[in-house]
Design an enzyme around this catalytic site. Structure first.
Site, PDB file in Angstrom:
ATOM      1  N   GLU A   1       0.878  -1.301  -0.237  1.00  0.00           N
ATOM      2  CA  GLU A   1       0.142   0.019   0.090  1.00  0.00           C
ATOM      3  C   GLU A   1       0.820   1.056  -0.034  1.00  0.00           C
ATOM      4  O   GLU A   1       0.638   2.253   0.918  1.00  0.00           O
ATOM      5  CB  GLU A   1      -1.102   0.161   1.235  1.00  0.00           C
ATOM      6  CG  GLU A   1      -2.005  -1.262   1.089  1.00  0.00           C
ATOM      7  CD  GLU A   1      -3.057  -1.121   2.168  1.00  0.00           C
ATOM      8  OE1 GLU A   1      -2.956  -0.163   3.030  1.00  0.00           O
ATOM      9  OE2 GLU A   1      -3.893  -2.103   2.252  1.00  0.00           O
TER      10      GLU A   1
ATOM     11  N   GLU B   1      -3.863  -8.823   0.487  1.00  0.00           N
ATOM     12  CA  GLU B   1      -4.393  -8.874   1.951  1.00  0.00           C
ATOM     13  C   GLU B   1      -5.870  -8.839   1.873  1.00  0.00           C
ATOM     14  O   GLU B   1      -6.604  -8.004   1.082  1.00  0.00           O
ATOM     15  CB  GLU B   1      -3.695  -7.483   2.388  1.00  0.00           C
ATOM     16  CG  GLU B   1      -3.978  -7.226   3.994  1.00  0.00           C
ATOM     17  CD  GLU B   1      -3.228  -6.194   4.209  1.00  0.00           C
ATOM     18  OE1 GLU B   1      -2.177  -5.901   3.863  1.00  0.00           O
ATOM     19  OE2 GLU B   1      -3.788  -5.227   5.080  1.00  0.00           O
TER      20      GLU B   1
HETATM   21  C1  GAL Z   1      -4.090  -2.594   5.636  1.00  0.00           C
HETATM   22  C2  GAL Z   1      -2.382  -2.511   5.819  1.00  0.00           C
HETATM   23  C3  GAL Z   1      -2.048  -3.324   6.800  1.00  0.00           C
HETATM   24  C4  GAL Z   1      -2.963  -3.122   8.257  1.00  0.00           C
HETATM   25  C5  GAL Z   1      -4.396  -3.428   7.885  1.00  0.00           C
HETATM   26  C6  GAL Z   1      -5.157  -3.248   8.928  1.00  0.00           C
HETATM   27  O1  GAL Z   1      -4.566  -1.714   4.756  1.00  0.00           O
HETATM   28  O2  GAL Z   1      -1.791  -2.871   4.735  1.00  0.00           O
HETATM   29  O3  GAL Z   1      -0.690  -3.102   7.361  1.00  0.00           O
HETATM   30  O4  GAL Z   1      -2.844  -1.745   8.427  1.00  0.00           O
HETATM   31  O5  GAL Z   1      -4.680  -2.556   7.017  1.00  0.00           O
HETATM   32  O6  GAL Z   1      -6.709  -3.616   8.442  1.00  0.00           O
END
Ligand code: GAL
Length: 819
Positions: free
Chosen positions: A435, A512
């Site tokens: 991100e 993710e």
């Molecule tokens: C994502 C990010 C992670 C963590 C997660 C929490 O967007 O890549 O590092 O922050 O959110 O939901």
């Protein structure tokens, strides 16, 4: 000193068992039939002095460390501190202190090392380390996750005269991370003494251009370094050993090297009928490199080797060794819960075992280089790894993060990250960022291309990926660079169905997913109402007053979704290589969106202490080969209360639920359901579920209403411990009634006493808003449970842990035998 060095001939596997905890190690490798001389790899973790603060004169030999602590590395001083709302680390880093600290160690080396090349290897120091030997600055390394080494030879005193090594660690500028980092020399340190003619640091690179069940070809590059002032002729021997340590191929060449230079040499070998590496049978070979000078072995070096081939396909997703395989992954941060950032191979093994049992076959190492031991365990245990280099590039996410070091350091950091880990068969893809801010502006194009080129210059065998976010992905500049081999998408699972058209021909992975929240053992009703928390950016807190979140999978962040919704989508989409759930295990820091005092995340499938939350069994029923029947919640409610009962199950046609012997009906999953449920009027007694297939009982599960809390149950994750001062035993502590039923609401405080060859190094109950120290000698059980972590103190004595409450509940003891 040399006498102290333990000489061992070890199989690679045995080395793995020990390397993480860095025992004193002298590798003597059998080559042909004769045992030859070797490089010395010595544990350098013991007997360091440490003090918080800044002590520039500690680099001098006459500096007095009388008021410094003596400790054993790996060490994290943040985890030893108190939680405080005002600590500048803030919530993202668990409200724990950071600051500055110095480490210092006095040591001697044998006189005959004067003819050797001596180096110190650091696996990771958080952060901004500066290292001095006998007053000479060896270097500075800002990145806290990168492994690095310095040569000491020219500054060392050999023989009886003492040497002083001093390490300044500066983690003062805060905040500098979006998650808990830890502070200090939190990974292993080794001293390496090799001949002047030796394999360079991370000096080997193995690829397997052809792999089939019948035959594999091995392309092996070795960089040999000659640190002496004379040119040399040497014999280079490459020997491939199979899983039984039997040589299956070798290659020998006579080579030449000039003075004070290095050369890259290539050996090509073939292995017949290789046993392939996969996630169920992670067959590991190794390559032993030996350098002979005048027929005398002067250096040995080991490289892991796994035979596997894989493919990402735009239509059919991922395959391993030709077998279509969904990547069933979880993201993990690097902390070890109550141990903080302290790296320990036993802690890692426990985490990975819990995840393997769940059916996970892959780990995304978020969002930074993880330890050597983590990579080795993934090779050994059969996990597909997404190794990830960065969470920020040039544009910052928080005030003092890595963006400050980007210009000077990113190239070297990325190169070192690849060089250290490119021989691990578990590593299947390189992520250049998570991100990253530059995805939103055009500078992202050039940087992506630059980073992808750096990766490719060192390894062309794995795809380069990045975890992307963006409302309209087509506008994402990292994507637009065209430099990614594999597109990683974070969240927005509802968009996936259109991806084959929108991103025609692209290989795609859900890098993710989920970010749902749960607290282990806490249940709110009704369970079938889904809630987005927070409903939008910066929404005011309106969660439970005790900062809990229901463990029914029905609360997700607005950017994420529930576990079930995500998995239902992914499992149907063949083009999708797989998914990495955020996260496998709760982690310290970033309890976003929950406010103080929450200090650890809610996103784990498993809590911070290592106890599975209920949704673990949803994954187990879908991802593993185990037969599963899991019912929840517990059975201690108020008479007449309406309680939702859920069951995760597999390998059965239906499940029947009984309360005190009366059937509450049979249920079966319909369509793409992942659980079944009943709404039950509570009465105390026995809740029982039976799963059946073709009318035959598959599994039975009972939950009993617990009576008065009266006992402590202690269960160790193993019965014996090595007296090596690193080994760990995790003891699960439960409060039960007289019949052994868990008291699901108990929060009794347990005092611990350890005697014999061990010490208490951490306690935890998995409650995200607990502010008691992980280093206390007590712990309140949370919803009936906590853990006590015992570490060997090096003495060869059996260990006893005593647990008592002082409130009428009988105390308990558990014995751990020293091996
Ligand atoms: C994502 C990010 C992670 C963590 C997660 C929490 O967007 O890549 O590092 O922050 O959110 O939901």
């Amino acid at each position: 000193m040399v006498k102290k060095i333990i000489t061992m001939v070890r199989k690679y596997k045995n080395v793995l068992q020990n390397v993480g905890t860095a025992i004193v190690l002298l590798l003597v490798v059998a080559c042909g039939s004769t045992k030859k001389q070797v490089r010395i790899v010595e544990d350098f973790n013991k007997n360091w002095n440490f003090k918080l603060g800044d002590y520039p004169t500690a680099i001098q030999s006459d500096f007095n460390t009388a008021d410094w602590r003596t400790l054993q590395l790996p060490h994290d001083w943040s985890i030893e501190g108190a939680f405080n709302k005002d600590n500048p680390t803030k919530q993202a880093q668990a409200f724990l202190p950071a600051g500055m600290g110095w480490y210092r160690k006095t040591f001697t080396v044998p006189a005959d090392w004067a003819t050797k090349t001596v180096s110190i290897e650091f696996d990771g120091v958080f952060k901004n380390s500066e290292v001095w030997i006998n007053g000479h600055l060896l270097g500075k390394r800002p990145n806290g996750y990168i492994s690095f080494a310095y040569e000491l030879s020219q500054y060392l005193h050999f023989g009886k005269q003492e040497n002083i090594i001093a390490v300044k660690v500066d983690n003062d500028a805060q905040p500098n991370s979006r998650w808990y980092t830890g502070s200090g020399i939190y990974r292993n340190v080794r001293l390496v003494a090799s001949d002047k003619l030796h394999v360079a640091q991370w000096g080997t690179y193995v690829t397997t251009p052809e792999v089939s069940k019948a035959k594999a070809s091995v392309h092996f590059e070795v960089t040999v370094e000659n640190k002496s002032d004379v040119a040399k002729e040497f014999q280079l021997v490459t020997s491939i050993l199979d899983t039984n340590n039997k040589e299956v191929a070798n290659s020998k060449t006579i080579e030449k090297i000039g003075a004070n230079t290095n050369v890259k040499k290539v050996h090509n070998l073939n292995v017949n009928k290789p046993k392939l590496w996969d996630t169920e049978n992670p067959n590991l070979y190794k390559i032993v490199t030996t350098i002979y000078e005048n027929s005398k072995a002067v250096d040995n070096y080991e490289t892991p080797l796994g035979f596997r081939f894989f493919n990402f396909d735009a239509e059919n997703g991922f395959s391993l060794n030709g077998v279509p395989t969904k990547i069933l992954g979880v993201c993990l941060h690097h902390d070890n819960g109550a141990l903080g950032a302290v790296e320990n191979i036993h802690a890692l093994k426990r985490k990975l075992t819990i995840l393997k049992e769940m059916g996970a076959n892959a780990i995304r190492m978020s969002h930074n280089p993880h330890s050597l031991e983590m990579m080795q365990l993934c090779d050994e245990m059969g996990f597909i790894v997404q190794a990830e280099a960065f969470d920020v590039w040039k544009k910052k996410k928080v005030a003092n993060d890595y963006s400050k070091d980007w210009d000077v350091w990113h190239k070297q950091d990325l190169e070192d990250f690849i060089k250290r880990d490119r021989n691990h068969p578990s590593v299947i893809m390189w992520s250049i960022g998570n991100e990253i801010r530059e995805q939103f502006d055009s500078t992202g194009i050039a940087i992506t291309r630059e980073l992808a080129q750096i990766v490719k210059s060192l390894d062309k065998t794995r795809p380069v990926t990045s975890a992307l976010t963006e409302n309209v992905i087509e506008k994402n500049f990292i994507y637009q660079s065209g430099a990614l081999d594999l597109l990683g998408f974070n969240y927005k699972h509802e968009d996936y169905k259109d991806f084959p058209v929108r991103f025609k021909g692209q290989k795609i992975l859900a890098s993710e997913s989920v970010s749902a929240l749960e607290t282990r053992g806490h249940y709110d009703f009704p369970a079938d109402v889904n809630k987005m928390w927070p409903p939008k950016y910066n929404a005011p807190f309106d969660g439970n007053k005790d900062w809990t979140v229901s463990a029914f999978d029905n609360v997700a962040s607005y950017w994420g979704t529930t576990h079930e919704a995500n998995w239902k989508t992914i499992k149907k989409q063949d083009f999708m290589a797989g998914t990495f759930i955020w996260t496998g295990i709760d982690y310290l820091g970033e309890p976003d969106p929950y406010p103080y005092p929450a200090r650890s995340s809610y996103f784990g499938i498993v809590d911070l202490a290592g106890f599975p939350k209920d949704v673990y069994y949803m994954y187990q029923s879908e991802w593993s080969k185990k037969t599963v029947l899991h019912i929840f919640p517990h059975w201690n409610w108020t008479a007449g209360q309406e309680v939702d009962v859920w069951a995760y199950y597999n390998n059965a046609d239906e499940v029947e639920l009984f309360l005190n012997g009366n059937s509450l009906g049979k249920k079966a999953k319909q369509n793409d359901d992942l659980h079944i449920s009943w709404r039950v009027k509570f009465e105390p007694g026995i809740l029982k579920a039976i799963s059946r297939k073709d009318g035959k009982v598959v599994l039975e599960k009972e939950i009993h209403t617990a009576g008065t809390a009266s006992k402590i149950a202690l269960v160790g994750d193993k019965q014996t411990i090595k007296n090596d001062s690193y080994d760990l035993v995790y003891v699960t502590v439960s409060i039960t009634d007289k019949d052994g039923n868990l008291s699901p609401n108990s929060n009794d405080l347990i005092n611990f006493e350890v005697s014999g060859g061990g010490k208490l190094v951490g306690v935890d109950n998995g409650y995200q808003a607990g502010l008691d120290s992980f280093k206390a000698s007590f712990c309140k059980v949370y919803n009936g449970k906590c853990i006590a972590i015992i570490q060997s103190n090096g003495k060869k004595e059996n260990i006893q842990l005593k647990a008592s409450t002082g409130n009428g509940i009988s105390s308990a003891t558990i014995d751990v035998k020293v091996e």
